[in-house]
Design an enzyme around this catalytic site. Structure first.
Site, PDB file in Angstrom:
ATOM      1  N   PRO A  72       4.106   0.512   0.518  1.00 20.13           N
ATOM      2  CA  PRO A  72       4.249   0.951  -0.882  1.00 20.13           C
ATOM      3  C   PRO A  72       5.362   0.131  -1.540  1.00 20.13           C
ATOM      4  O   PRO A  72       6.549   0.415  -1.372  1.00 20.13           O
ATOM      5  CB  PRO A  72       4.607   2.435  -0.760  1.00 20.13           C
ATOM      6  CG  PRO A  72       5.199   2.574   0.599  1.00 20.13           C
ATOM      7  CD  PRO A  72       4.578   1.527   1.467  1.00 20.13           C
TER       8      PRO A  72
ATOM      9  N   ASP B 148      10.005  -2.304   0.545  1.00 22.92           N
ATOM     10  CA  ASP B 148       9.167  -1.256   1.120  1.00 22.92           C
ATOM     11  C   ASP B 148       9.809   0.089   0.814  1.00 22.92           C
ATOM     12  O   ASP B 148      10.869   0.438   1.365  1.00 22.92           O
ATOM     13  CB  ASP B 148       9.054  -1.473   2.636  1.00 22.92           C
ATOM     14  CG  ASP B 148       8.050  -0.543   3.297  1.00 22.92           C
ATOM     15  OD1 ASP B 148       7.694   0.478   2.692  1.00 22.92           O
ATOM     16  OD2 ASP B 148       7.631  -0.848   4.437  1.00 22.92           O
ATOM     17  N   HIS B 149       9.151   0.871  -0.051  1.00 21.77           N
ATOM     18  CA  HIS B 149       9.749   2.115  -0.521  1.00 21.77           C
ATOM     19  C   HIS B 149       9.753   3.209   0.550  1.00 21.77           C
ATOM     20  O   HIS B 149      10.351   4.272   0.361  1.00 21.77           O
ATOM     21  CB  HIS B 149       8.994   2.615  -1.765  1.00 21.77           C
ATOM     22  CG  HIS B 149       9.876   3.347  -2.728  1.00 21.77           C
ATOM     23  ND1 HIS B 149      11.160   3.725  -2.423  1.00 21.77           N
ATOM     24  CD2 HIS B 149       9.653   3.792  -3.997  1.00 21.77           C
ATOM     25  CE1 HIS B 149      11.695   4.355  -3.451  1.00 21.77           C
ATOM     26  NE2 HIS B 149      10.805   4.407  -4.427  1.00 21.77           N
ATOM     27  N   ARG B 150       9.110   2.971   1.672  1.00 22.74           N
ATOM     28  CA  ARG B 150       9.161   3.944   2.755  1.00 22.74           C
ATOM     29  C   ARG B 150      10.556   4.007   3.365  1.00 22.74           C
ATOM     30  O   ARG B 150      10.979   5.054   3.859  1.00 22.74           O
ATOM     31  CB  ARG B 150       8.148   3.590   3.844  1.00 22.74           C
ATOM     32  CG  ARG B 150       6.694   3.689   3.424  1.00 22.74           C
ATOM     33  CD  ARG B 150       5.781   3.220   4.545  1.00 22.74           C
ATOM     34  NE  ARG B 150       6.032   1.825   4.923  1.00 22.74           N
ATOM     35  CZ  ARG B 150       5.461   1.216   5.956  1.00 22.74           C
ATOM     36  NH1 ARG B 150       4.598   1.875   6.717  1.00 22.74           N
ATOM     37  NH2 ARG B 150       5.734  -0.040   6.225  1.00 22.74           N
TER      38      ARG B 150
ATOM     39  N   VAL C 261      13.376   1.714   1.937  1.00 22.48           N
ATOM     40  CA  VAL C 261      14.375   1.309   0.945  1.00 22.48           C
ATOM     41  C   VAL C 261      14.189   2.125  -0.324  1.00 22.48           C
ATOM     42  O   VAL C 261      13.127   2.075  -0.953  1.00 22.48           O
ATOM     43  CB  VAL C 261      14.253  -0.199   0.651  1.00 22.48           C
ATOM     44  CG1 VAL C 261      15.330  -0.625  -0.340  1.00 22.48           C
ATOM     45  CG2 VAL C 261      14.338  -1.011   1.932  1.00 22.48           C
TER      46      VAL C 261
END
Length: 484
Positions: free
Chosen positions: A277, A454-456, A458
């Site tokens: 994501p 990577d929003h998972r 960060v």
């Protein structure tokens, strides 16, 4: 008895490779360690040496074939290493009858000697052999048959394995194939006659100029005779396209086999797009002072044979900022439900090559100074563009930088290079009017930055702090030079 030469291990995690070029032919005599084929793996091109020597009896692969590690490439005669010595040993024996032939021909002048030789053999033989003229007779013809033998066999080997004679590296061979240039017709201007990229380009330019001249002569002819089709043909010959000519339902096309590196890029990008994501932060760094520093130091680096660009400063800024933001320098282990934080900082730098995007890795970039980073960057780029890099040069990266500014463009949304969790894209710096702290407006050199993450793992705040650290180092180069 024939022995198979198999594809050896090419690196950790590599299961197969594509055959780019075959350097030998059936009938060639090869030695152990001699390069026999050029293989393309995920992101590296490597020559494969022969594990045994001998005479090539069968080639089991074709150019473009995919060969698994351990797969057979060709067959050689097991005893071929001794074969070259056997003919040499037998050569005098084979030449002995040849030497006797002239002796038998010489008795035409003294026929009586021939008759006496048939009756009292033991006494007649010493008589003709003892004189000096008979002794040089076998000696003189002996070199005659020996000399032509290597001369005739030498061109045969050269023609069969002419690819090994052409002084050009793998990258130059690949480039020549892509532009349709026969390297055997290209004179080399490099050291020891080695063919360079510029030599290939000069041939392409010459072909382009001759094609334009042909086009001009055609256009000078009456329009009723020339028409528009000859111009199209000359344009095609002036700019050769990759692939094989074909046609579909709507017109002419060119079909090219997907290379190993392109398949790897496709697989990697699909994995990133489908699993990560991604969010992208955009910002600008005022690099006016940094540019002044670079310009003032440029000549000192040039004296050492180094070109000082903005990239070493950017790599150093990113590497230092990664030390202070460990979440950016980490990976996600989904299988074991873990977060792995790297205590080392290895920065990958995307390099645009003829084969596609290659990302060599600079190890321990945070521990280097600007001169070391500059030197390492020059070596990396030279190896990649020259095709002289290996698998280990591409492994172990913790963060990637992609420099779009060398080509053009400002902002973009780069794809995260999984399993890394972030990537920074740098656009072309340009002067913009900026409102300064004293409310004055000045023209400042601004560098566009695009950070995808990577929003998972960060969060937006973490990404912003990291990008602010990078900008802070770029805007205050004195901090960058003193940073540890």
């Amino acid at each position: 008895m024939s022995t198979e030469v198999n594809l050896p291990e090419l690196g950790d995690g590599i299961e197969s490779g594509d055959v780019l070029e075959i350097f030998v032919a059936v009938g060639d005599v090869i030695s152990e360690g001699q390069d026999i084929v050029e293989m393309e793996t995920d992101k590296a091109t490597v020559p494969v040496p022969a594990s045994v020597g001998g005479k090539v009896t069968k080639i089991l692969v074709n150019e473009g074939d995919t060969v698994v590690i351990g797969g057979a490439i060709l067959e050689v005669e097991a005893a071929a290493t001794d074969t070259p010595e056997a003919p040499v040993a037998e050569a005098p024996a084979a030449e002995a009858p040849v030497a006797e032939a002239p002796v038998a021909a010489e008795p035409e002048s003294p026929p009586a000697a021939a008759k006496s030789a048939s009756a009292p053999t033991p006494q007649a033989v010493p008589a003709p052999v003892t004189p000096a003229p008979v002794t040089p007779a076998p000696v003189t013809p002996a070199p005659a048959p020996v000399t032509p033998a290597p001369v005739t066999s030498q061109p045969a080997v050269a023609s069969a394995g002419s690819a090994t004679v052409i002084p050009a590296g793998p990258a130059i061979r690949r480039f020549a194939r892509e532009v349709g240039v026969d390297l055997s017709q290209v004179p080399g201007s490099g050291a020891d006659g080695r063919i360079t990229r510029e030599d290939v380009l000069s041939v392409v330019r010459s072909a382009s100029q001759s094609a334009r001249a042909t086009s001009a002569s055609v256009s000078a002819a009456p329009a009723s005779k020339t028409g528009s089709k000859p111009a199209a043909k000359s344009e095609t010959s002036a700019a050769p396209l990759p692939g094989t000519a074909d046609v579909d339902d709507f017109g002419p096309i060119r079909v090219e086999r997907m290379s190993k590196i392109r398949k790897t890029i496709s697989k990697q990008m699909h994995a990133s797009w489908s699993t990560v994501p991604r969010v992208t932060n955009f910002d600008d760094a005022d690099v006016t002072d940094l540019e002044h520093l670079r310009q003032s130091s440029k000549e000192d680096y040039a004296a050492q044979g180094l070109k000082l660009t903005t990239m070493p400063f950017l790599i150093k800024a990113v590497a230092t900022a990664l030390r202070h933001n460990p979440a950016i320098n980490a990976v996600i282990d989904e299988e074991n439900e873990q977060l792995i934080y790297k205590d080392y900082v290895n920065v990958g730098v995307a390099v645009d090559t003829d084969r596609g995007l290659v990302v060599p890795v600079m190890n321990d970039a945070d521990a280097m100074g600007i001169p070391e980073v500059t030197r390492s960057l020059a070596e990396m780029a030279g190896k990649v563009r020259g095709g002289n890099f290996g698998i280990n040069d591409l492994k172990g990266g913790t963060f990637t930088i992609s420099n779009l500014g060398t080509i053009g463009g400002q902002y973009s949304t780069p794809i995260v290079n999984v399993p890394e969790v972030a990537i920074l894209l740098v656009g072309r710096s340009r002067k913009l009017p900026v409102v300064m702290p004293d409310d004055s407006i000045q023209a400042r050199l601004m560098m566009p930055l695009s950070l995808s993450y990577d929003h998972r793992l960060v969060d937006g705040a973490t990404a912003a702090r990291f990008l602010n650290d990078v900008i802070g180092y770029l805007e205050a180069p004195s901090r960058l030079l003193l940073a540890l």
